[in-house]
Design an enzyme around this catalytic site. Structure first.
Site, PDB file in Angstrom:
ATOM      1  CE  LYS A   1      32.099  38.569  43.506  1.00  8.69           C
ATOM      2  NZ  LYS A   1      32.940  38.549  42.287  1.00  8.69           N
TER       3      LYS A   1
ATOM      4  CG  ASP B   1      35.457  36.917  44.638  1.00  9.55           C
ATOM      5  OD1 ASP B   1      35.422  37.360  43.485  1.00  9.55           O
ATOM      6  OD2 ASP B   1      36.006  37.548  45.573  1.00  9.55           O
TER       7      ASP B   1
HETATM    8  N1  GLU Z   1      34.563  35.901  41.232  1.00  9.43           N
HETATM    9  C1  GLU Z   1      34.919  35.988  39.849  1.00  9.43           C
HETATM   10  C2  GLU Z   1      34.776  37.421  39.388  1.00  9.43           C
HETATM   11  O1  GLU Z   1      35.073  38.333  40.135  1.00  9.43           O
HETATM   12  C3  GLU Z   1      34.222  34.960  38.988  1.00  9.43           C
HETATM   13  C4  GLU Z   1      32.726  34.980  39.022  1.00  9.43           C
HETATM   14  C5  GLU Z   1      32.054  33.825  38.299  1.00  9.43           C
HETATM   15  O2  GLU Z   1      32.735  32.973  37.719  1.00  9.43           O
HETATM   16  O3  GLU Z   1      30.822  33.797  38.339  1.00  9.43           O
HETATM   17  O4  GLU Z   1      34.437  37.712  38.271  1.00  9.43           O
END
Ligand code: GLU
Length: 450
Positions: free
Chosen positions: A126, A166
């Site tokens: 992340k 996100d």
């Molecule tokens: N931000 C999204 C999550 O919390 C998607 C992450 C992604 O597609 O890599 O899973």
């Protein structure tokens, strides 16, 4: 002291200033107890839990950019590459003023289990920045994204680490970052970012995927309990991408979404947030850069705006779906939800419920669908996008959404089966942690001390 307690104490001491990270570690490790106890000696010798709670790599960097007045601004950028046991790091980027390492680590930690639950080969990561996109011009957003990628590019790649969106990062930001990555590296690495626009490698259905997945997961929860979504009244929070997809799929499946919310308050729409025009209004509100929902009630006069409150006080819902942000359901909100007599909460946003509120909901008989399972449809579709890019092909919307639907059905089943096996009861929160953990733990043990 048990191995779990030993590790919890160490993690608390080591990460004292990161309450969100400690919250998720506490919740996850406690629910893993029966699995850990069954393998205690082996896991302890290999320091499996210590390794699981320590990111493989953390990157923190300066992001300087020039605002529209010619003033130089400085933000902090982060990428936490948490765990690559089952695939390249995968997870979104969050741009929000409250971002600091504790938020990125909690999101990255959750992502490990979420990504494992999808059944697809993706590890957990992340990133993000304390940059606040609200009120910024398009040119400022572009300059910020370019500066952010000018450092990030050296740490990512289609087989290394694949960021996506996100909060605060949507298709526009991904586009600017992709352009900068391509310019710096002189490579069209389609699979280095997901959530791309449809003209340059994006997957049909990615925008809807998170919300659709949440509703399909909720549908499975209700089915398991002999119930269905048909005719259900649903209170949701948020008005961004996740809330938008959720409102659409609820409508599709015969339920009625009766609330949405923003930092300014919430909207009650007894007619339902159920038309193209209303969904477009959600997108317009998001694009306004003001971060408020009040104008919805001006555009649709039957709707009511309640200033400064959250939709959890709305008592007339059969199902509650938080789609805004972490810790949006606190103990007083959980009490209101229980008092409404509802049987179901399905988490859309990441870690929307404090541990105290979660405990209260569950001990009062509310069935909770945990975020790391229910909202896994977003990242699952990102992985489908990676596959599309790697195969130099394009999937139809139907191909993507059919696969997504079966992934969500499988995730629900994996959670239910794991909790039955280890706890002898239907507890999706514990089941999600266990099912997500088992695969990662097995891969980590097989790969030796790395
Ligand atoms: N931000 C999204 C999550 O919390 C998607 C992450 C992604 O597609 O890599 O899973």
């Amino acid at each position: 002291m048990s191995y779990v307690d030993e590790v919890l104490a160490k993690v608390k001491e080591k990460n004292a200033g990161e309450p969100e990270f400690l919250q998720t570690v506490d919740e996850v490790l406690n629910s893993l107890r029966p699995v850990i106890e069954a393998n205690e000696e082996k896991y302890k010798k290999q320091a499996l839990l210590e390794r699981l709670c320590e990111p493989e790599r953390q990157i923190k960097f300066r992001v300087p950019w020039v605002d529209d007045n010619g003033q130089v601004q400085v933000n902090t950028g982060y990428r936490v590459q948490f765990n690559s046991a089952i695939g390249p790091y995968k997870g979104g980027l969050r741009f929000a003023p409250n971002v600091y390492i504790g938020i990125i680590k909690f999101l990255g930690f959750e992502q490990i289990f979420k990504n494992s639950l999808t059944g697809l080969p993706i590890g957990g990561g992340k990133g993000g920045s304390d940059f606040d996109p609200n009120g910024k011009s398009d040119a400022e957003i572009m300059r910020f994204c370019q500066s952010f990628m000018t450092e990030l590019y050296r740490h990512i790649g289609p087989e290394t680490d694949v960021p996506a969106g996100d909060m605060g990062v949507g298709a526009r930001e991904i586009g600017y970052m992709f352009g900068q990555y391509k310019r710096i590296t002189d490579r069209f690495d389609g699979g280095v970012l997901t959530g791309k626009g449809l003209t340059y490698g994006g997957a049909l259905g990615r925008a809807e995927a998170t919300g659709y997945g949440i509703v399909w997961y909720a549908e499975e929860m209700l089915k398991y309990n002999g119930d269905s979504l048909e005719g259900k009244r649903v209170a949701i929070s948020g008005f961004g991408n996740v809330a938008w997809g959720t409102a659409k799929k609820l409508t599709d499946l015969g339920a009625k979404c009766v609330t949405i919310s923003g930092p300014d308050g919430y909207i009650i729409d007894e007619d339902g947030v159920n038309t193209e025009e209303k969904w477009q209004c959600m997108l317009d509100l998001r694009n306004s850069g003001q971060n408020i929902v009040a104008p919805y009630a001006e555009r649709f006069p039957n709707a009511k705006f309640i200033a400064g409150k959250k939709p959890w006080e709305y008592a007339d819902a059969d199902l509650y779906i938080p789609c805004a942000t972490q810790n949006e359901i606190r103990i007083e909100d959980a009490k209101a939800i229980v008092a409404s007599g509802t049987k179901y909460v399905c988490e859309g946003s990441n870690m929307p419920t404090t541990n105290e509120a979660l405990e209260y909901l569950q001990s009062n008989g509310v069935i909770v669908g945990p975020a790391k399972a229910a909202n896994a449809g977003g990242v699952a579709t990102s992985c489908i996008e990676m596959g599309q890019n790697a195969g130099k092909t394009v999937f139809s919307a139907e191909q993507v959404l059919d696969q997504l639907h079966s992934i969500m059905v499988n995730i629900h089943k994996a959670c239910a089966d794991a909790s039955m096996k280890y706890y002898g009861e239907y507890d999706l929160v514990k089941g999600a942690n266990i099912a997500g953990f088992e695969k990662v733990a097995d891969a980590m043990m097989a790969q030796g001390v790395v």
